[in-house]
Design a protein around this motif. Structure first.
Motif, PDB file in Angstrom:
ATOM      1  N   LEU A 345       0.828  -1.203   0.000  1.00 25.81           N
ATOM      2  CA  LEU A 345       0.000   0.000   0.000  1.00 25.81           C
ATOM      3  C   LEU A 345       0.865   1.257   0.000  1.00 25.81           C
ATOM      4  CD1 LEU A 345      -2.774  -0.964   2.591  1.00 25.81           C
ATOM      5  CD2 LEU A 345      -2.990  -0.858   0.112  1.00 25.81           C
ATOM      6  N   ILE A 346       1.936   1.232   0.766  1.00 23.85           N
ATOM      7  CA  ILE A 346       2.829   2.395   0.837  1.00 23.85           C
ATOM      8  C   ILE A 346       3.472   2.657  -0.522  1.00 23.85           C
ATOM      9  CG2 ILE A 346       5.041   3.164   1.801  1.00 23.85           C
ATOM     10  CD1 ILE A 346       4.147   1.886   4.454  1.00 23.85           C
ATOM     11  N   ILE A 347       3.882   1.601  -1.211  1.00 22.67           N
ATOM     12  CA  ILE A 347       4.469   1.771  -2.544  1.00 22.67           C
ATOM     13  C   ILE A 347       3.447   2.371  -3.504  1.00 22.67           C
ATOM     14  CG2 ILE A 347       5.380   0.521  -4.540  1.00 22.67           C
ATOM     15  CD1 ILE A 347       6.660  -1.436  -2.509  1.00 22.67           C
ATOM     16  N   ALA A 348       2.195   1.883  -3.438  1.00 21.47           N
ATOM     17  CA  ALA A 348       1.144   2.427  -4.312  1.00 21.47           C
ATOM     18  C   ALA A 348       0.887   3.904  -4.007  1.00 21.47           C
ATOM     19  CB  ALA A 348      -0.138   1.616  -4.144  1.00 21.47           C
ATOM     20  N   ILE A 349       0.856   4.247  -2.709  1.00 23.72           N
ATOM     21  CA  ILE A 349       0.640   5.645  -2.305  1.00 23.72           C
ATOM     22  C   ILE A 349       1.765   6.524  -2.819  1.00 23.72           C
ATOM     23  CG2 ILE A 349       0.582   7.188  -0.303  1.00 23.72           C
ATOM     24  CD1 ILE A 349      -0.835   4.825   1.186  1.00 23.72           C
ATOM     25  N   ALA A 350       3.016   6.072  -2.643  1.00 25.43           N
ATOM     26  CA  ALA A 350       4.162   6.845  -3.110  1.00 25.43           C
ATOM     27  C   ALA A 350       4.117   7.023  -4.630  1.00 25.43           C
ATOM     28  CB  ALA A 350       5.463   6.160  -2.695  1.00 25.43           C
ATOM     29  N   GLY A 351       3.700   5.980  -5.347  1.00 29.48           N
ATOM     30  CA  GLY A 351       3.600   6.081  -6.801  1.00 29.48           C
ATOM     31  C   GLY A 351       2.575   7.115  -7.243  1.00 29.48           C
ATOM     32  N   VAL A 355       3.118  10.551  -9.406  1.00 30.32           N
ATOM     33  CA  VAL A 355       2.361  10.912 -10.616  1.00 30.32           C
ATOM     34  C   VAL A 355       1.865  12.349 -10.525  1.00 30.32           C
ATOM     35  CG1 VAL A 355       0.222  10.474 -11.891  1.00 30.32           C
ATOM     36  CG2 VAL A 355       1.684   8.559 -11.199  1.00 30.32           C
ATOM     37  N   ALA A 356       1.271  12.696  -9.383  1.00 35.37           N
ATOM     38  CA  ALA A 356       0.766  14.067  -9.216  1.00 35.37           C
ATOM     39  C   ALA A 356       1.901  15.077  -9.271  1.00 35.37           C
ATOM     40  CB  ALA A 356       0.022  14.178  -7.890  1.00 35.37           C
ATOM     41  N   ALA A 357       3.027  14.771  -8.628  1.00 38.10           N
ATOM     42  CA  ALA A 357       4.152  15.706  -8.603  1.00 38.10           C
ATOM     43  C   ALA A 357       4.728  15.920  -9.986  1.00 38.10           C
ATOM     44  CB  ALA A 357       5.228  15.180  -7.648  1.00 38.10           C
ATOM     45  N   VAL A 358       4.831  14.841 -10.768  1.00 41.08           N
ATOM     46  CA  VAL A 358       5.393  14.968 -12.116  1.00 41.08           C
ATOM     47  C   VAL A 358       4.468  15.759 -13.025  1.00 41.08           C
ATOM     48  CG1 VAL A 358       6.018  13.666 -14.185  1.00 41.08           C
ATOM     49  CG2 VAL A 358       6.824  12.908 -11.939  1.00 41.08           C
ATOM     50  N   TRP A 359       3.189  15.484 -12.986  1.00 40.04           N
ATOM     51  CA  TRP A 359       2.240  16.172 -13.861  1.00 40.04           C
ATOM     52  C   TRP A 359       2.083  17.639 -13.486  1.00 40.04           C
ATOM     53  CZ3 TRP A 359      -0.790  14.812 -18.142  1.00 40.04           C
ATOM     54  CH2 TRP A 359      -0.604  13.498 -18.607  1.00 40.04           C
ATOM     55  N   GLN A 360       2.304  17.964 -12.248  1.00 39.65           N
ATOM     56  CA  GLN A 360       2.164  19.362 -11.804  1.00 39.65           C
ATOM     57  C   GLN A 360       3.528  19.939 -11.397  1.00 39.65           C
ATOM     58  OE1 GLN A 360      -0.596  21.244 -11.900  1.00 39.65           O
ATOM     59  NE2 GLN A 360      -1.762  19.546 -12.802  1.00 39.65           N
ATOM     60  N   ARG A 361       4.602  19.488 -12.034  1.00 43.73           N
ATOM     61  CA  ARG A 361       5.946  19.877 -11.609  1.00 43.73           C
ATOM     62  C   ARG A 361       6.199  21.379 -11.709  1.00 43.73           C
ATOM     63  NH1 ARG A 361       6.047  16.910 -16.160  1.00 43.73           N
ATOM     64  NH2 ARG A 361       6.887  17.799 -18.086  1.00 43.73           N
ATOM     65  N   ARG A 362       5.456  22.092 -12.539  1.00 45.45           N
ATOM     66  CA  ARG A 362       5.645  23.538 -12.647  1.00 45.45           C
ATOM     67  C   ARG A 362       4.915  24.306 -11.551  1.00 45.45           C
ATOM     68  NH1 ARG A 362       4.952  24.637 -19.196  1.00 45.45           N
ATOM     69  NH2 ARG A 362       6.674  23.272 -19.875  1.00 45.45           N
ATOM     70  N   GLN A 363       4.122  23.580 -10.755  1.00 49.91           N
ATOM     71  CA  GLN A 363       3.287  24.257  -9.761  1.00 49.91           C
ATOM     72  C   GLN A 363       3.859  24.189  -8.345  1.00 49.91           C
ATOM     73  OE1 GLN A 363       0.560  25.945 -10.800  1.00 49.91           O
ATOM     74  NE2 GLN A 363       1.131  25.300 -12.877  1.00 49.91           N
TER      75      GLN A 363
END
Length: 578
Positions: A345-351, A355-363
């Motif tokens: 579960l922790i690995i899934a949460i980190a993944g 994903v959110a951090a990469v897609w919103q990396r400019r924010q």
């Protein structure tokens, strides 16, 4: 206005779902099908058992035993008594209660057996204690458990029993587990005494029913060791379940004990049930039949019947298997899995966070993420300090009566909720108002991920409390990052069940330890803030500070109300006698 309506709708639906999930099922009438547990039928026995206080050695307790023997014989059981002298410390306690010598008092437990098709197979035992404390009729503790054993036995036809069904109604539980320790041959420190009842060696599983209150849902709060297979059975057969591995672990860490303690010390598998709502009825002179909740009785008896029927009719009992992590999901079902799955579960949460951090990396920037994480810590710290301080204001700064504090728990729980709200409001207006949307969202997610990792290392049984809501929260966050149009629907869908879920844990925590340590609920604040973060509109500084001040004023009023009101009538008469 749209943002405020979204936030209000989310909180309102979460509150509705949480309150609904916290309700025990409706009690079944005496006309319910014969194979069902009926609280109305069980209440008939409670009205006899809890007519008067019936402590060990009293004439009232002898009358209770006579009633129980007659009922057991009518249900097809062979009944015998297990009589043991009171050890010195239990005798001293009884003497303190009554004011007269108890040196000649004995504890008389009832051991009843109804044979199944194979009496050589390990037996299934139902257990409760028939004695009450001094001055309490004991309708809750433990007439509810005793009556449940009789109703469960009635609901299971003898012809369906693949193995023997044992009912053990112990005596002197309130004086130190005397009857249970004598039956299982375990001393006060858990040591084997070598004098166990011969039947104890044939028992394969025990279901104990207790009470530390007279209402609310009945929690399965303790299991035997190596509970994996037993928990799988529980998850499979119990309807309307209430159970969590966190409760099992917390109880192991507490210095408390019930009749199930010598069972566990003997290595026998099993389950222990109790309700903690209406804590004012615990050992209270007000613990009379009309005061207890028939719905709570229905919930405890229904769960225990599901288990007993599955066990007593099974060709083989579940064997021992490694402990599992488990929890009910808002009372609908139980999810159970091996300890190692928590790391998955922790690995899934980190993944999902990645994903959110990469897609919103400019924010976002690293400094902003750290600040967002600190906001969650600040909110928890503020709530914890407020909870501690206002608990002192409510009377915890002076010598207080334990039972009087139990009677005040509903007010103390309301006070705790207000203080958590105040802590979050103060954090939002004083610190978090300067955070960008993604700084706060990602930062709070990372903080909660860190907390889940720490929990997985130190107390994996508590994993579901934060890991499951966090998984939903970061799934919603990743969805909004990749597909912005999914806001605010996805954050709402994550927040509503998650807030209800952690609210249930908060409620349980306050009932379990709230009278002494309400600051414990501050641990849920970072998760609550994460779930609400994407839904919170910009807050006016002045208005928010005024709102926080009003909330604190209301919490202070509750604290003074608890502090200044007279001793509750529910306090037992022996409270100052040991």
């Amino acid at each position: 206005m749209k943002h405020w309506l979204t936030l209000a709708l989310t909180i309102g639906l979460a509150l509705l779902l949480g309150v609904t999930a916290a309700q025990p099922p409706a009690p079944l009438p005496a006309t319910a099908p014969a194979t069902e547990f009926s609280a109305a039928r069980a209440m008939a026995d409670i009205r006899v058992i809890a007519t008067w206080p019936h402590p060990t050695g009293s004439a009232a307790d002898a009358a209770v035993r006579a009633h129980l023997v007659a009922r057991l014989v009518a249900l097809g059981f062979t009944v015998r008594s297990l009589v043991v002298p009171l050890p010195p410390r239990p005798a001293e306690r009884l003497t303190n209660w009554s004011g007269t010598s108890s040196k000649d008092i004995v504890a008389t437990s009832l051991v009843a057996v109804r044979a199944g098709r194979d009496s050589t197979a390990p037996a299934v035992a139902l257990m409760a204690h028939h004695d009450s404390v001094w001055g309490s009729p004991g309708a809750a503790d433990d007439a509810m458990g005793v009556a449940s054993t009789l109703e469960i036995a009635r609901a299971i036809p003898r012809a369906t029993q693949a193995r023997d069904l044992v009912i053990l109604l112990t005596d002197a539980e309130e004086l130190g587990l005397v009857g249970a320790r004598a039956f299982f041959g375990r001393g006060a420190k858990g040591q084997a005494l070598g004098t166990a009842d011969p039947l104890a060696a044939r028992i394969g599983v025990v279901i104990d029913m207790e009470s530390r209150g007279g209402g609310g849902r009945a929690m399965m709060f303790e299991t035997g060791r190596d509970n994996g297979a037993m928990v799988d059975l529980f998850a499979r057969v119990v309807h309307d379940p209430a159970a969590t591995s966190l409760a099992v672990k917390i109880y192991e860490l507490l210095p408390n004990s019930t009749d199930f303690t010598p069972v566990k010390q003997s290595g026998i598998p099993g389950f222990n049930f109790a309700m903690t709502g209406r804590a004012d009825l615990y050992h209270s002179p007000l613990s009379k039949p009309d005061a207890i909740s028939a719905a709570s009785l229905q919930h405890m008896g229904g769960q225990a019947l599901d288990l007993t029927r599955a066990l007593v009719t099974a060709p083989q009992l579940p064997g021992k298997a490694p402990d599992q992590i488990f929890s009910d999901v808002l009372g609908q079902s139980v999810i159970a899995y091996p300890v190692g799955v928590g790391w998955g579960l922790i690995i899934a949460i980190a993944g999902l966070i990645a994903v959110a951090a990469v897609w919103q990396r400019r924010q976002w920037r690293l400094r902003g993420l750290l600040a967002g994480a600190i906001d969650g810590l600040v909110a928890a710290l503020k709530a914890g300090v407020l909870l501690y301080g206002f608990n002192l204001l409510s009377g915890a700064d002076k010598k207080s009566n334990y039972y009087d504090r139990l009677a005040a728990l509903p007010r103390l729980e309301g006070q705790a909720l207000l203080l958590v709200i105040a802590g979050i409001l103060l954090t939002l207006v004083l610190v978090a108002s300067r955070r960008g949307r993604w700084h706060g969202w990602l930062g709070l997610a990372l903080l909660n991920l860190l907390l889940v990792v720490v929990i997985e290392i130190l107390l994996p049984a508590a994993g579901p409390v934060l890991a499951w809501p966090l998984l939903l929260a970061v799934a919603a966050m990743a969805s909004v990052a990749v597909w912005p149009r999914s806001a605010p629907v996805m954050p709402m869908l994550a927040a509503i069940p998650s807030l209800a879920f952690i609210g249930g844990f908060g409620h349980f925590s306050l009932l379990a330890v709230g009278a002494g340590l309400p600051s414990a609920v501050a641990a849920f604040v970072p998760m609550a803030l994460l779930l609400l973060w994407p839904l919170i509109p910009p807050l006016p500084r002045r208005g928010t500070l005024i709102a926080a001040g009003l909330v604190l004023l209301l919490a202070g009023s509750i604290a003074l109300w608890v502090r200044l009101d007279p001793m509750a009538p529910s306090v037992p008469p022996y409270a100052d006698k040991g």
